[in-house]
Write an enzyme that holds these catalytic residues in place. Structure first.
Site, PDB file in Angstrom:
ATOM      1  N   GLY A  74     -33.633 -41.534 -44.139  1.00 26.43           N
ATOM      2  CA  GLY A  74     -32.727 -42.423 -44.933  1.00 26.43           C
ATOM      3  C   GLY A  74     -31.442 -42.289 -44.378  1.00 26.43           C
ATOM      4  O   GLY A  74     -30.424 -42.404 -44.968  1.00 26.43           O
ATOM      5  N   ALA A  87     -29.813 -44.226 -38.834  1.00 28.36           N
ATOM      6  CA  ALA A  87     -30.905 -44.916 -38.164  1.00 28.36           C
ATOM      7  C   ALA A  87     -31.983 -45.776 -39.005  1.00 28.36           C
ATOM      8  O   ALA A  87     -32.351 -46.609 -38.790  1.00 28.36           O
ATOM      9  CB  ALA A  87     -31.590 -43.755 -37.271  1.00 28.36           C
ATOM     10  N   ARG A 129     -18.586 -31.458 -23.123  1.00 23.06           N
ATOM     11  CA  ARG A 129     -19.018 -30.456 -24.239  1.00 23.06           C
ATOM     12  C   ARG A 129     -19.737 -29.363 -23.717  1.00 23.06           C
ATOM     13  O   ARG A 129     -19.507 -28.078 -24.389  1.00 23.06           O
ATOM     14  CB  ARG A 129     -19.747 -31.205 -25.388  1.00 23.06           C
ATOM     15  CG  ARG A 129     -20.164 -30.721 -26.910  1.00 23.06           C
ATOM     16  CD  ARG A 129     -20.556 -31.434 -27.737  1.00 23.06           C
ATOM     17  NE  ARG A 129     -19.897 -32.389 -28.277  1.00 23.06           N
ATOM     18  CZ  ARG A 129     -20.229 -33.303 -29.364  1.00 23.06           C
ATOM     19  NH1 ARG A 129     -21.424 -33.328 -29.696  1.00 23.06           N
ATOM     20  NH2 ARG A 129     -19.300 -34.177 -29.856  1.00 23.06           N
TER      21      ARG A 129
HETATM   22  C1  SIN Z   1     -20.591 -36.083 -32.137  1.00 28.14           C
HETATM   23  O1  SIN Z   1     -21.354 -34.987 -31.993  1.00 28.14           O
HETATM   24  O2  SIN Z   1     -20.881 -37.181 -31.523  1.00 28.14           O
HETATM   25  C2  SIN Z   1     -19.279 -36.100 -32.503  1.00 28.14           C
HETATM   26  C3  SIN Z   1     -18.888 -34.709 -33.155  1.00 28.14           C
HETATM   27  C4  SIN Z   1     -17.324 -34.535 -33.358  1.00 28.14           C
HETATM   28  O3  SIN Z   1     -16.761 -35.063 -34.050  1.00 28.14           O
HETATM   29  O4  SIN Z   1     -16.876 -33.713 -32.453  1.00 28.14           O
END
Ligand code: SIN
Length: 540
Positions: free
Chosen positions: A15, A18, A282
């Protein structure tokens, strides 16, 4: 034992954003949505701090968004899927605004767009700085409550997808309330949508709620579905290191507004690593923070900059976590660690969200649509959930309603009663597994750590002897990650192997797996382990 039986046209497990998007778009079909907790509570969706990536700034374009996504994905993203989500981004935001979701706006009414790593423009549509998930879920839940075609069944854990000969019959589960033992729920339906989220919970350090341990992947694998890209687990660079489990997140948007990453010597270590410094992709930031920690350094987010004077209003969630930990982010450094955050791999789906089994669909983090490749661009995942939520619903709606089928529940009920016992005893093994996955299959892996990981997981499996359904799922999902990581003898995106530091052309492909290949793969890896052991004993 009591049992309740439902017969909707479609059952959705999960829930979050998605699941609810699929559900709302399925009207007028009769739909049951199953949630593990109370609707909206303890879901990754509600915890999402980043927002929805959308190229709506006047200088930005869909083409730029596609380029950034493909570049970050390191050759493994499917361009058609990327274009599908990017081209729909402004539409899904319009849909959300129509149901009353409030996004951050500038005084002139334009969106106040945030910046996150590896995006070449400010492109993140968000709510109250770091509260996008809460606000989107608020809007969706309000809609759901007034939708006549939906039945929400809360506090239910699904134990199995009922399937036979590659045909789906529905799902079987049980109430999670310990005070009502043996109360089973059977949902007979020819269409099952899994929207169960990710698997961060199999790692010791994660931003994910406890209920995100790869349950949907385990369910789908046991029903015979194909999995893919299981080795790609994305670590977020900035979990708040306050000793909490799960680890609260400090959104990348904070760095987008100028926060720095420093070690205890006040060195900006990203400076020498990447031209985008704190806004590098990232994977690169997480890997470099990890290196700092390996060297014995501590790493901090530095928000003491002048622009952060109203941190409290701009990032209220992060602010409140800091204050609870007795840190004033406007005046003090915030300790951070990289944490398991998002699973890129999962159940393999096509451009319609269909899995390899007829009648089984996946949407959101549990699905592997190949949109993120080997590394996900920040805030593309809420976008993916919203776009694919509509696609899956449209596809199901375009199929003829199937006539009711016979229930095949009795044998299932017996089996699953067995599966759930001794939950308390399982805790020790669950912790062992999480810490093993973190040590051996974390940000950096290599052959030795992967083999050690497999040995430890097999030991946990042997000693725990099927204590709980959750532990069994965690063991299964861990094995798939181990196999993927072992087979991918290269580094690419968020999969970093210290014994194969380069990307290799021959691995410009996806690694598919299934329950039927699992034992064979494990035996192959164990043989390698024995060879390695022999080599090591000869050398010593
Ligand atoms: C994400 O993981 O897409 C965003 C995470 C964040 O707010 O850094």
């Amino acid at each position: 034992m009591t049992e309740s039986i439902y017969t909707p046209d479609v059952v959705i497990v999960g829930g979050g954003i998605a699941g609810l998007t699929v559900a709302l778009n399925l009207a007028p079909r009769k739909v049951c949505v199953i949630t593990k907790n109370t609707l909206g509570v303890n879901t990754s969706s509600s915890w999402a701090q980043g927002g929805i990536a959308a190229s709506i700034d006047k200088n930005d374009s869909n083409e730029d968004h596609v380029t950034d996504t493909l570049k970050t994905a390191k050759g493994l993203a499917d361009e058609d899927v990327v274009r599908t989500i990017v081209n729909e981004s402004s539409n899904v935001i319009k849909d959300l605004e129509e149901i009353g979701v409030q996004f951050d706006k500038n005084p002139d009414g334009s969106f106040n767009l945030g910046l996150e790593g590896a995006h070449s423009f400010n492109r993140i549509v968000r709510s109250k700085g770091d509260s996008s998930g809460i606000e989107i879920m608020r809007g969706l839940i309000e809609e759901v409550k007034s939708a006549k075609h939906l039945t929400i069944l809360e506090n239910i854990s699904i134990d199995s997808i009922m399937s036979e000969n590659n045909i789906i019959y529905g799902v079987i589960g049980r109430l999670t309330d310990k005070n009502i033992p043996d109360n089973h729920v059977v949902i007979q339906s020819p269409q099952v949508v899994l929207a169960t989220g990710g698997l961060g919970g199999i790692y010791a350090n994660t931003t994910n709620p406890r209920s995100s341990y790869g349950e949907g992947i385990a369910l789908a694998a046991q029903a015979g579905a194909t999995l893919t890209d299981m080795e790609f687990v994305q670590f977020h660079p900035t979990g708040l290191d306050f000793g909490l489990d799960p680890t609260p997140l400090a959104t990348e948007a904070i760095r987008g507004e100028g926060a720095l990453l420093v070690n205890q010597n006040n060195e900006r270590f990203m400076f020498e690593v990447h031209p985008n410094n704190e806004l590098a992709p990232r994977d690169i930031i997480a890997q470099n923070i990890f290196k700092q920690i390996e060297k014995g350094n501590s790493v901090f987010l530095d928000c003491r900059n002048k622009i952060f004077k109203n941190f409290k209003d701009r990032f209220p969630q992060v602010y409140s976590y800091c204050i609870k930990a007795d840190i004033n982010p406007e005046e003090e450094l915030i300790p951070i660690i990289p944490v398991a955050h998002y699973h890129i791999g999962g159940v393999k789906t096509n451009l319609k969200g269909q899995t390899s089994i007829r009648g089984l669909w996946c949407c959101g983090e549990v699905a592997a649509t190949h949109v993120h490749g080997a590394n996900r661009l920040a805030s593309n995942s809420l976008l993916e959930s919203l776009v694919f939520g509509k696609i899956v619903a449209k596809e199901i709606n375009s199929q003829p309603l199937e006539k009711e089928r016979e229930l095949i529940s009795p044998s299932f009920i017996k089996t699953y009663k067995e599966k759930t016992k001794n939950k308390i005893m399982a805790k020790k093994y669950i912790w062992q597994l999480r810490s093993s996955m973190m040590r051996n299959l974390g940000i950096v892996r290599n052959k030795v750590s992967i083999l050690r990981g497999l040995t430890e997981i097999i030991k946990i499996e042997r000693e725990s002897r099927g204590l709980s359904a959750k532990l069994n799922d965690m063991i299964l999902v861990s094995k798939f990650i181990i196999i993927g990581a072992f087979k991918r003898m290269e580094s690419r995106g968020c999969h970093l192997r210290s014994d194969f530091l380069e990307s290799k052309k021959e691995f410009l492909k996806h690694i598919d797996q299934s329950q039927s290949s699992l034992e064979r793969d494990i035996q192959t890896i164990l043989k390698e382990r024995n060879i390695l052991k022999k080599e090591q004993s000869l050398a010593s």
